[in-house]
Design a protein around this motif. Sequence first.
Motif, PDB file in Angstrom:
ATOM      1  N   SER A 129       0.856  -1.189   0.000  1.00  0.00           N
ATOM      2  CA  SER A 129       0.000   0.000   0.000  1.00  0.00           C
ATOM      3  C   SER A 129       0.884   1.229   0.000  1.00  0.00           C
ATOM      4  CB  SER A 129      -0.921   0.017   1.227  1.00  0.00           C
ATOM      5  OG  SER A 129      -0.153   0.208   2.414  1.00  0.00           O
ATOM      6  N   ARG A 130       0.253   2.366  -0.238  1.00  0.00           N
ATOM      7  CA  ARG A 130       0.995   3.612  -0.203  1.00  0.00           C
ATOM      8  C   ARG A 130       1.533   3.887   1.199  1.00  0.00           C
ATOM      9  NH1 ARG A 130      -2.771   7.802  -3.788  1.00  0.00           N
ATOM     10  NH2 ARG A 130      -2.485   6.728  -5.810  1.00  0.00           N
ATOM     11  N   GLU A 131       0.767   3.496   2.216  1.00  0.00           N
ATOM     12  CA  GLU A 131       1.199   3.735   3.586  1.00  0.00           C
ATOM     13  C   GLU A 131       2.434   2.913   3.928  1.00  0.00           C
ATOM     14  OE1 GLU A 131       1.309   5.452   7.353  1.00  0.00           O
ATOM     15  OE2 GLU A 131       0.339   6.032   5.467  1.00  0.00           O
ATOM     16  N   TRP A 132       2.458   1.658   3.504  1.00  0.00           N
ATOM     17  CA  TRP A 132       3.632   0.826   3.727  1.00  0.00           C
ATOM     18  C   TRP A 132       4.841   1.430   3.001  1.00  0.00           C
ATOM     19  CZ3 TRP A 132       3.876  -4.897   4.987  1.00  0.00           C
ATOM     20  CH2 TRP A 132       2.815  -5.259   5.836  1.00  0.00           C
ATOM     21  N   SER A 133       4.638   1.833   1.776  1.00  0.00           N
ATOM     22  CA  SER A 133       5.723   2.442   1.007  1.00  0.00           C
ATOM     23  C   SER A 133       6.227   3.709   1.689  1.00  0.00           C
ATOM     24  CB  SER A 133       5.239   2.758  -0.413  1.00  0.00           C
ATOM     25  OG  SER A 133       6.271   3.335  -1.177  1.00  0.00           O
ATOM     26  N   ARG A 134       5.310   4.502   2.270  1.00  0.00           N
ATOM     27  CA  ARG A 134       5.709   5.718   2.960  1.00  0.00           C
ATOM     28  C   ARG A 134       6.550   5.398   4.192  1.00  0.00           C
ATOM     29  NH1 ARG A 134       5.048   8.372   7.233  1.00  0.00           N
ATOM     30  NH2 ARG A 134       3.577   6.833   8.099  1.00  0.00           N
ATOM     31  N   VAL A 135       6.136   4.383   4.951  1.00  0.00           N
ATOM     32  CA  VAL A 135       6.891   3.990   6.150  1.00  0.00           C
ATOM     33  C   VAL A 135       8.312   3.567   5.772  1.00  0.00           C
ATOM     34  CG1 VAL A 135       7.043   2.302   8.020  1.00  0.00           C
ATOM     35  CG2 VAL A 135       4.838   3.353   7.470  1.00  0.00           C
ATOM     36  N   ILE A 136       8.431   2.797   4.700  1.00  0.00           N
ATOM     37  CA  ILE A 136       9.750   2.339   4.243  1.00  0.00           C
ATOM     38  C   ILE A 136      10.596   3.527   3.791  1.00  0.00           C
ATOM     39  CG2 ILE A 136      10.927   1.029   2.421  1.00  0.00           C
ATOM     40  CD1 ILE A 136       8.541  -0.947   2.568  1.00  0.00           C
ATOM     41  N   CYS A 137       9.974   4.465   3.112  1.00  0.00           N
ATOM     42  CA  CYS A 137      10.688   5.647   2.623  1.00  0.00           C
ATOM     43  C   CYS A 137      11.122   6.540   3.781  1.00  0.00           C
ATOM     44  CB  CYS A 137       9.809   6.417   1.642  1.00  0.00           C
ATOM     45  SG  CYS A 137      10.547   7.942   1.027  1.00  0.00           S
ATOM     46  N   ASP A 138      10.196   6.877   4.665  1.00  0.00           N
ATOM     47  CA  ASP A 138      10.510   7.767   5.787  1.00  0.00           C
ATOM     48  C   ASP A 138      11.515   7.139   6.740  1.00  0.00           C
ATOM     49  OD1 ASP A 138       8.720   9.468   4.647  1.00  0.00           O
ATOM     50  OD2 ASP A 138       7.151   9.252   6.174  1.00  0.00           O
ATOM     51  N   GLY A 139      11.464   5.820   6.879  1.00  0.00           N
ATOM     52  CA  GLY A 139      12.396   5.128   7.752  1.00  0.00           C
ATOM     53  C   GLY A 139      13.753   4.863   7.135  1.00  0.00           C
ATOM     54  N   MET A 140      13.932   5.237   5.854  1.00  0.00           N
ATOM     55  CA  MET A 140      15.197   5.016   5.138  1.00  0.00           C
ATOM     56  C   MET A 140      15.650   3.562   5.266  1.00  0.00           C
ATOM     57  SD  MET A 140      16.012   8.018   3.869  1.00  0.00           S
ATOM     58  CE  MET A 140      17.748   8.151   3.605  1.00  0.00           C
ATOM     59  N   LEU A 141      14.706   2.647   5.059  1.00  0.00           N
ATOM     60  CA  LEU A 141      14.993   1.237   5.330  1.00  0.00           C
ATOM     61  C   LEU A 141      15.948   0.622   4.313  1.00  0.00           C
ATOM     62  CD1 LEU A 141      11.583  -0.133   6.641  1.00  0.00           C
ATOM     63  CD2 LEU A 141      13.467   0.963   7.857  1.00  0.00           C
ATOM     64  N   HIS A 178      22.430  12.782   4.772  1.00  0.00           N
ATOM     65  CA  HIS A 178      22.241  11.569   3.992  1.00  0.00           C
ATOM     66  C   HIS A 178      21.552  11.884   2.665  1.00  0.00           C
ATOM     67  CE1 HIS A 178      23.729   8.574   6.699  1.00  0.00           C
ATOM     68  NE2 HIS A 178      22.929   8.932   7.686  1.00  0.00           N
ATOM     69  N   GLN A 179      21.756  11.025   1.688  1.00  0.00           N
ATOM     70  CA  GLN A 179      21.043  11.132   0.420  1.00  0.00           C
ATOM     71  C   GLN A 179      19.562  10.828   0.635  1.00  0.00           C
ATOM     72  OE1 GLN A 179      22.574  11.936  -2.648  1.00  0.00           O
ATOM     73  NE2 GLN A 179      24.336  12.439  -1.362  1.00  0.00           N
ATOM     74  N   GLU A 180      18.755  11.155  -0.374  1.00  0.00           N
ATOM     75  CA  GLU A 180      17.339  10.836  -0.324  1.00  0.00           C
ATOM     76  C   GLU A 180      17.128   9.322  -0.385  1.00  0.00           C
ATOM     77  OE1 GLU A 180      14.899  12.951   0.183  1.00  0.00           O
ATOM     78  OE2 GLU A 180      16.269  14.664   0.260  1.00  0.00           O
ATOM     79  N   HIS A 181      15.951   8.891   0.071  1.00  0.00           N
ATOM     80  CA  HIS A 181      15.642   7.463   0.098  1.00  0.00           C
ATOM     81  C   HIS A 181      15.798   6.815  -1.272  1.00  0.00           C
ATOM     82  CE1 HIS A 181      13.515   3.703   0.911  1.00  0.00           C
ATOM     83  NE2 HIS A 181      12.758   3.970  -0.142  1.00  0.00           N
ATOM     84  N   ASP A 182      15.388   7.515  -2.319  1.00  0.00           N
ATOM     85  CA  ASP A 182      15.425   6.941  -3.663  1.00  0.00           C
ATOM     86  C   ASP A 182      16.849   6.604  -4.094  1.00  0.00           C
ATOM     87  OD1 ASP A 182      13.878   6.191  -5.997  1.00  0.00           O
ATOM     88  OD2 ASP A 182      14.913   7.823  -7.027  1.00  0.00           O
ATOM     89  N   PHE A 183      17.838   7.352  -3.580  1.00  0.00           N
ATOM     90  CA  PHE A 183      19.236   7.064  -3.891  1.00  0.00           C
ATOM     91  C   PHE A 183      19.618   5.661  -3.431  1.00  0.00           C
ATOM     92  CE2 PHE A 183      23.588   6.864  -2.247  1.00  0.00           C
ATOM     93  CZ  PHE A 183      24.325   7.173  -3.379  1.00  0.00           C
TER      94      PHE A 183
END
Length: 523
Positions: A129-141, A178-183
């Motif tokens: 879901s978008r929420e799961w994706s957001r958690v992964i992104c914000d957490g820099m997992l 740190h770089q952005e999550h997408d990096f």
Amino acid sequence: MNSTITEEVIMENEKPTDRLRSCLSIRSTSSDLSVDLEPANCLSPAYMEQQAQIMKYFIGWSEAEQVHFVEDVLSSMCHYQHGQVDLFLKPMLQRDFISALPAKGLDHIAEMILSYLDAKSLCAAELVSREWSRVICDGMLWRKLIEQMVRVDPLWNGLSERRGWNVFLFRPKPGEQHQEHDFYRKLYPQIIKDIENLENNWRTGHHTLQRIVCRSETSKGVYCLQYDDKKIISGLRDNTIKMWQRDTLDCSQILHGHTGSVLCLQYDENIIVSGSSDATVRVWNIKTGELLNTLIHHCEAVLHLRFADGLMVTCSKDRSIAVWDMQSATDINLRRVLVGHRAAVNVVDFDQKYIVSASGDRTIKVWHTSSCEFVRTLNGHKRGIACLQYHDRLVVSGSSDNTIRLWDVECGACLRVLEGHEELVRCIRFDNKRIVSGAYDGKIKVWDLTAALDPRAPAGTLCLRTLVEHSGRVFRLQFDEFQIVSSSHDDTILVWDFLNVQLPPVDVVATQSPSRTYTYVSK
């Protein structure tokens, strides 16, 4: 009439369970799954009226009374009805806790839970879901996953330093972020591709070759070496120790003092310890090159030595092994002399449990490190043993019978014999994946350690690649996940780089031998 007969035949052939199933309806929506035990057109007006009345009572009861009533209802139902109720309840009992935790201000809990996922599972989690994706992104997992791999895996750690992306991990330097999550999301598959290419280069033999020609003034030959990311230190037949810079391959320092060939050496961050055919062991300051100590004990050439954790073990052509206590570079005292071999002791290795030695008498002997008491002899080689390495329970040895043997040091059993070299196997090293051997036939062979330890693996599949560049006997080699560094009687040191390889076009690969890129340095 025919229609009536047909319907009666169908009803007669229909199973009771099929008839019951035809009266059930499962309605699914985007938010829940509801099950009706009978289609709406099967519900009688009397039932509808009674149900409404019962629900009024039900709603007015306490929670405990409601549960008690439902338990009584369930107890009066059949097994098949229980299944339908279970189907109805399952989606109601499911909870998207990852999405629910941030709503409660517990983002860090959701991040911690998802941080335990491996890369494949993390990819799948992003798609939930978008929420799961957001958690992964914000957490820099993805960054945290890469950092975890760098901590626990030497391959990842070494690759991070060589490729330079280690500067984007862990705590940033002051003033940096740190770089952005997408990096990091894009970096991960690049790392995996790099590792796959590296493993493929080991299997196919593709490498970049750097060559140092030592230009010895008198007798030629490089008997021993050790390296790190900044330097290579070598012992030569011309009695000298030479240091080479890794970046330029220039000779930065020459140590004079031995009066015979330097046959073995080892260094740490402070000292170099060398053994020579002049029968001495010498200790040098690694930064200044100053001679700090000379140990005179053996009466013939010192053929090999190892030191670690305040202990040093040397062996000699005089058939003995000396065990030394090392308090400092200038405070080294003889603890014990081990005698038992009937010919020159060519090599020793040890850990906290065992000292392992190999000799020209065709045997490997095992001694307790703490007590120096003899434990057992490993017999099997047909001729003298020139080299070995010992780690955990495994001993790998090379002999002048042209074979390599794998041993279990605890029971003394020979686990495998590797055949392929045409002359004496002079040097050997192994890690958790490979065995790399060098021989007097001038060849370096790379073997699959995992397969070699599998008794079912065919002998013909064990040698992954044979590397031929030296024009003389291979005296010594070391390797890591990315390279082999070898030395030879031909007075050269070769660096075989399996990471930084420029591969030729596919059609060229199919028709030529493994590719090489040369850096030729003459000193």
